[in-house]
Design an enzyme around this catalytic site. Structure first.
Site, short mmCIF file in Angstrom:
data_model
loop_
_atom_site.label_atom_id
_atom_site.label_comp_id
_atom_site.label_asym_id
_atom_site.label_seq_id
_atom_site.Cartn_x
_atom_site.Cartn_y
_atom_site.Cartn_z
N GLY A 162 4.98 1.41 4.62
CA GLY A 162 6.26 2.06 4.39
C GLY A 162 7.27 1.23 3.62
O GLY A 162 7.89 1.72 2.67
N ASN B 278 0.85 -1.19 0.00
CA ASN B 278 0.00 0.00 0.00
C ASN B 278 0.89 1.24 0.00
O ASN B 278 1.50 1.57 1.01
CB ASN B 278 -0.88 -0.03 1.27
CG ASN B 278 -1.70 1.24 1.46
OD1 ASN B 278 -1.82 2.06 0.55
ND2 ASN B 278 -2.26 1.40 2.65
N TRP B 279 0.94 1.92 -1.16
CA TRP B 279 1.84 3.07 -1.29
C TRP B 279 1.28 4.31 -0.61
O TRP B 279 1.97 5.32 -0.50
CB TRP B 279 2.11 3.37 -2.76
CG TRP B 279 2.78 2.26 -3.52
CD1 TRP B 279 3.10 1.01 -3.06
CD2 TRP B 279 3.24 2.31 -4.87
NE1 TRP B 279 3.71 0.28 -4.05
CE2 TRP B 279 3.82 1.05 -5.17
CE3 TRP B 279 3.21 3.29 -5.88
CZ2 TRP B 279 4.37 0.75 -6.41
CZ3 TRP B 279 3.75 3.00 -7.12
CH2 TRP B 279 4.33 1.74 -7.38
N LYS B 280 0.03 4.26 -0.21
CA LYS B 280 -0.65 5.42 0.43
C LYS B 280 -0.48 6.67 -0.44
O LYS B 280 -0.38 6.56 -1.66
CB LYS B 280 -0.13 5.62 1.85
CG LYS B 280 -0.19 4.36 2.69
CD LYS B 280 0.06 4.62 4.15
CE LYS B 280 0.05 3.31 4.91
NZ LYS B 280 0.19 3.49 6.33
N SER C 179 4.06 -2.13 10.38
CA SER C 179 5.53 -2.09 10.49
C SER C 179 6.20 -3.41 10.12
O SER C 179 7.23 -3.77 10.68
CB SER C 179 5.94 -1.63 11.89
OG SER C 179 5.49 -0.31 12.13
N GLU D 22 -4.59 -5.33 11.17
CA GLU D 22 -3.58 -4.29 11.32
C GLU D 22 -3.78 -3.57 12.65
O GLU D 22 -4.60 -2.64 12.73
CB GLU D 22 -3.70 -3.26 10.19
CG GLU D 22 -3.56 -3.84 8.81
CD GLU D 22 -3.09 -2.79 7.80
OE1 GLU D 22 -2.01 -2.98 7.27
OE2 GLU D 22 -3.80 -1.79 7.61
C1 PEP Z 1 -0.57 0.05 6.51
O1 PEP Z 1 -0.81 1.23 6.60
O2 PEP Z 1 -1.39 -0.72 6.00
C2 PEP Z 1 0.69 -0.43 7.05
C3 PEP Z 1 0.78 -1.69 7.37
O3 PEP Z 1 1.68 0.51 7.20
P1 PEP Z 1 3.17 0.26 7.73
O4 PEP Z 1 3.67 -1.00 7.08
O5 PEP Z 1 3.93 1.46 7.29
O6 PEP Z 1 3.07 0.13 9.20
#
Ligand code: PEP
Length: 254
Positions: free
Chosen positions: A239, A9-11, A217, A171
């Protein structure tokens, strides 16, 4: 055997040029990813790059494009919204629904999320439905009930034939973008609990094969341990999906 999925997920990151570079890096190393019918990757760039992204992966088996959200409406005067039909028409196969950032910053409550799930399914998109508790709920020990409620509100109203097209992403909010990962045991416990809830609601066979991803993370260093958990079927990566090398290492960890 359950299908394994790693989704990136590149957001709201990357310019078009950066997205182009990232796509080229990943697609250029497709042979390394070891994709097959039971190991799939979903790239989830921002809306404006979806059509381009699809053109890059259209010919590659088990590599898909997804969107980060869709409207709960079918079509019409909803300025700024992007419909499930639009996403499907530019090649998307998956769509994230109920990400904690949408729940928190856009007040997306249970009823809205269920409408989005229905829209996605009506247009042959597979929803990646996100659930997960904030830190205070985890600290109070009520995280299992909290997540179960999210699933009943947003997914478990679906009939079996629709539910089987969905993917669940657990999540924990306290682990998203914080560098604080759930331990493998915490992830496994929650995933096991979710799977037994699916079994109770939809039956053992459905529960056994439903894909449940971990997100929060997850990175190149901790992916292998998380993915080794029996009930963790892959990851939703934020990320670390913005760096081709890291993302590829995560894919290889499964
Ligand atoms: C997310 O936002 O779905 C996510 C898992 O972010 P990160 O890996 O940056 O914690």
């Amino acid at each position: 055997m359950r299908v394994k999925i790693v989704a990136g997920n590149w957001k709201m990151n990357t310019s078009y040029q950066e997205a182009h570079t990232l796509m080229e890096e990943i697609v250029g190393r497709k042979a390394e990813l070891g994709l097959h019918d039971a190991k799939k990757v979903v790239l989830i760039p921002p809306f404006p790059y979806l059509q381009y992204a699809y053109s890059e992966i259209a010919e590659i088996e088990n590599l898909y494009i997804g969107a980060q959200d869709c409207s709960r409406h079918e079509r019409g005067a909803y300025t700024g919204e992007v419909s499930a039909l639009m996403l499907q028409s530019v090649g998307c196969e998956y769509v994230i629904i109920g990400h904690s950032e949408r729940r928190q910053y856009h007040q997306e409550h249970a009823d809205i999320l269920f409408e989005k799930v229905e829209q996605a399914l009506a247009h042959d998109l597979r929803p990646i439905f996100c659930c997960g508790e904030p830190l205070d709920i985890r600290s109070s020990g009520h995280h299992n009930n909290y997540v179960i409620q999210q699933l009943y509100d947003g997914l478990f109203q679906l009939p079996t034939e629709k539910f089987v097209k969905t993917v669940i992403a657990y999540e924990p909010i306290w682990a998203i973008g914080t560098g604080k990962t759930a331990t493998a045991q915490q992830a496994q416990d929650m995933h096991r609990m979710i799977r037994s809830e699916i079994e109770k609601h939809y039956g053992t066979e459905i529960g056994k094969y439903h894909v449940i991803l971990y997100g929060g993370s997850c990175n190149a260093k901790n992916a292998a341990e998380l993915f080794s958990c029996e009930d963790v079927d892959g990851g939703l990566i934020g990320g670390a999906s913005l760096n081709a090398e890291d993302f590829i290492q995560i894919i290889k960890a499964i």
